[in-house]
Scaffold this motif. Structure first.
Motif, PDB file in Angstrom:
ATOM      1  N   GLN A 134     -35.015  62.954   1.294  1.00 18.70           N
ATOM      2  CA  GLN A 134     -35.170  62.753   2.735  1.00 18.70           C
ATOM      3  C   GLN A 134     -36.125  63.778   3.370  1.00 18.70           C
ATOM      4  O   GLN A 134     -36.326  63.769   4.576  1.00 18.70           O
ATOM      5  CB  GLN A 134     -33.802  62.808   3.416  1.00 18.70           C
ATOM      6  N   GLU A 135     -36.686  64.659   2.540  1.00 17.92           N
ATOM      7  CA  GLU A 135     -37.643  65.675   2.974  1.00 17.92           C
ATOM      8  C   GLU A 135     -37.102  66.541   4.116  1.00 17.92           C
ATOM      9  O   GLU A 135     -37.733  66.692   5.162  1.00 17.92           O
ATOM     10  CB  GLU A 135     -38.979  65.032   3.358  1.00 17.92           C
ATOM     11  N   LEU A 136     -35.910  67.084   3.904  1.00 19.77           N
ATOM     12  CA  LEU A 136     -35.326  67.984   4.886  1.00 19.77           C
ATOM     13  C   LEU A 136     -34.448  68.999   4.186  1.00 19.77           C
ATOM     14  O   LEU A 136     -34.210  68.922   2.989  1.00 19.77           O
ATOM     15  CB  LEU A 136     -34.534  67.204   5.946  1.00 19.77           C
ATOM     16  N   TYR A 137     -34.000  69.976   4.954  1.00 21.60           N
ATOM     17  CA  TYR A 137     -33.060  70.957   4.419  1.00 21.60           C
ATOM     18  C   TYR A 137     -31.903  71.089   5.379  1.00 21.60           C
ATOM     19  O   TYR A 137     -32.015  70.832   6.571  1.00 21.60           O
ATOM     20  CB  TYR A 137     -33.719  72.311   4.142  1.00 21.60           C
ATOM     21  N   GLN A 138     -30.773  71.468   4.807  1.00 20.59           N
ATOM     22  CA  GLN A 138     -29.540  71.598   5.578  1.00 20.59           C
ATOM     23  C   GLN A 138     -29.089  73.049   5.500  1.00 20.59           C
ATOM     24  O   GLN A 138     -29.005  73.622   4.414  1.00 20.59           O
ATOM     25  CB  GLN A 138     -28.482  70.680   4.970  1.00 20.59           C
ATOM     26  N   PHE A 139     -28.813  73.649   6.669  1.00 21.05           N
ATOM     27  CA  PHE A 139     -28.311  75.013   6.678  1.00 21.05           C
ATOM     28  C   PHE A 139     -26.870  75.029   6.195  1.00 21.05           C
ATOM     29  O   PHE A 139     -26.094  74.122   6.479  1.00 21.05           O
ATOM     30  CB  PHE A 139     -28.402  75.620   8.081  1.00 21.05           C
ATOM     31  N   LEU A 140     -26.531  76.068   5.432  1.00 20.52           N
ATOM     32  CA  LEU A 140     -25.191  76.228   4.858  1.00 20.52           C
ATOM     33  C   LEU A 140     -24.581  77.540   5.338  1.00 20.52           C
ATOM     34  O   LEU A 140     -25.308  78.456   5.722  1.00 20.52           O
ATOM     35  CB  LEU A 140     -25.274  76.265   3.330  1.00 20.52           C
ATOM     36  N   GLN A 141     -23.270  77.637   5.217  1.00 20.79           N
ATOM     37  CA  GLN A 141     -22.578  78.885   5.537  1.00 20.79           C
ATOM     38  C   GLN A 141     -22.802  79.931   4.446  1.00 20.79           C
ATOM     39  O   GLN A 141     -22.839  81.121   4.710  1.00 20.79           O
ATOM     40  CB  GLN A 141     -21.072  78.645   5.691  1.00 20.79           C
TER      41      GLN A 141
END
Length: 149
Positions: A134-141
């Motif tokens: 999806q050409e994105l990144y997700q911030f994680l804890q």
């Protein structure tokens, strides 16, 4: 050196030509202790002791070619198959994490294709998981522990 937002770790120091050096477990040598190196050494210990990544899967300050430009990444953690699991960008504690910092790690990652990214100045840590489809990144804890792989 100043206290960082990491647990306390037992580091080895020595004086070399009127400069303080810190022992790097990965490179197996003493390196000059700069503010950025202080952060880098904390990241290494964090990956080894808190996240349980094997020393043999971690690499520090290696050359990277991006569009004929020579750059150096700070820290990578490899998967057992040699692909890159985590790419880490370290900044000195007084450097504010900015969009430029994220642009820098994104440029490096276009070549390295890491699954996870970490950006830190020792005080603030940011973790992302990449989604290449999806050409994105997700911030994680936080980053995943090694056992969970």
């Amino acid at each position: 050196m100043q206290k960082l937002n990491f647990p306390s770790y037992p580091f080895r120091f020595k004086n070399s030509e009127n400069k303080v050096a810190i022992f790097d477990e990965i490179r197996k040598k003493f390196v000059i202790l700069t503010p950025e190196e202080w952060v880098r050494q904390h990241v290494i210990q964090f990956l080894l002791l808190e996240k349980n990544y094997p020393k043999s899967h971690i690499n520090v300050e290696k050359l990277l070619k991006i569009n004929d430009l020579k750059k150096r990444y700070d820290v990578v953690v490899f998967n057992p198959d040699g692909t890159i699991f985590i790419l880490v960008e370290c900044k000195a504690p007084e450097i504010k994490i900015s969009q430029g910092t994220f642009d820098q790690i994104a440029r490096y990652n276009m070549t390295l294709n890491a699954q996870y990214l970490m950006v830190t100045n020792g005080h603030n840590h940011y973790f992302c998981q990449m989604d290449y489809k999806q050409e994105l990144y997700q911030f994680l804890q936080e980053l995943p522990n090694y056992q969970l792989l």
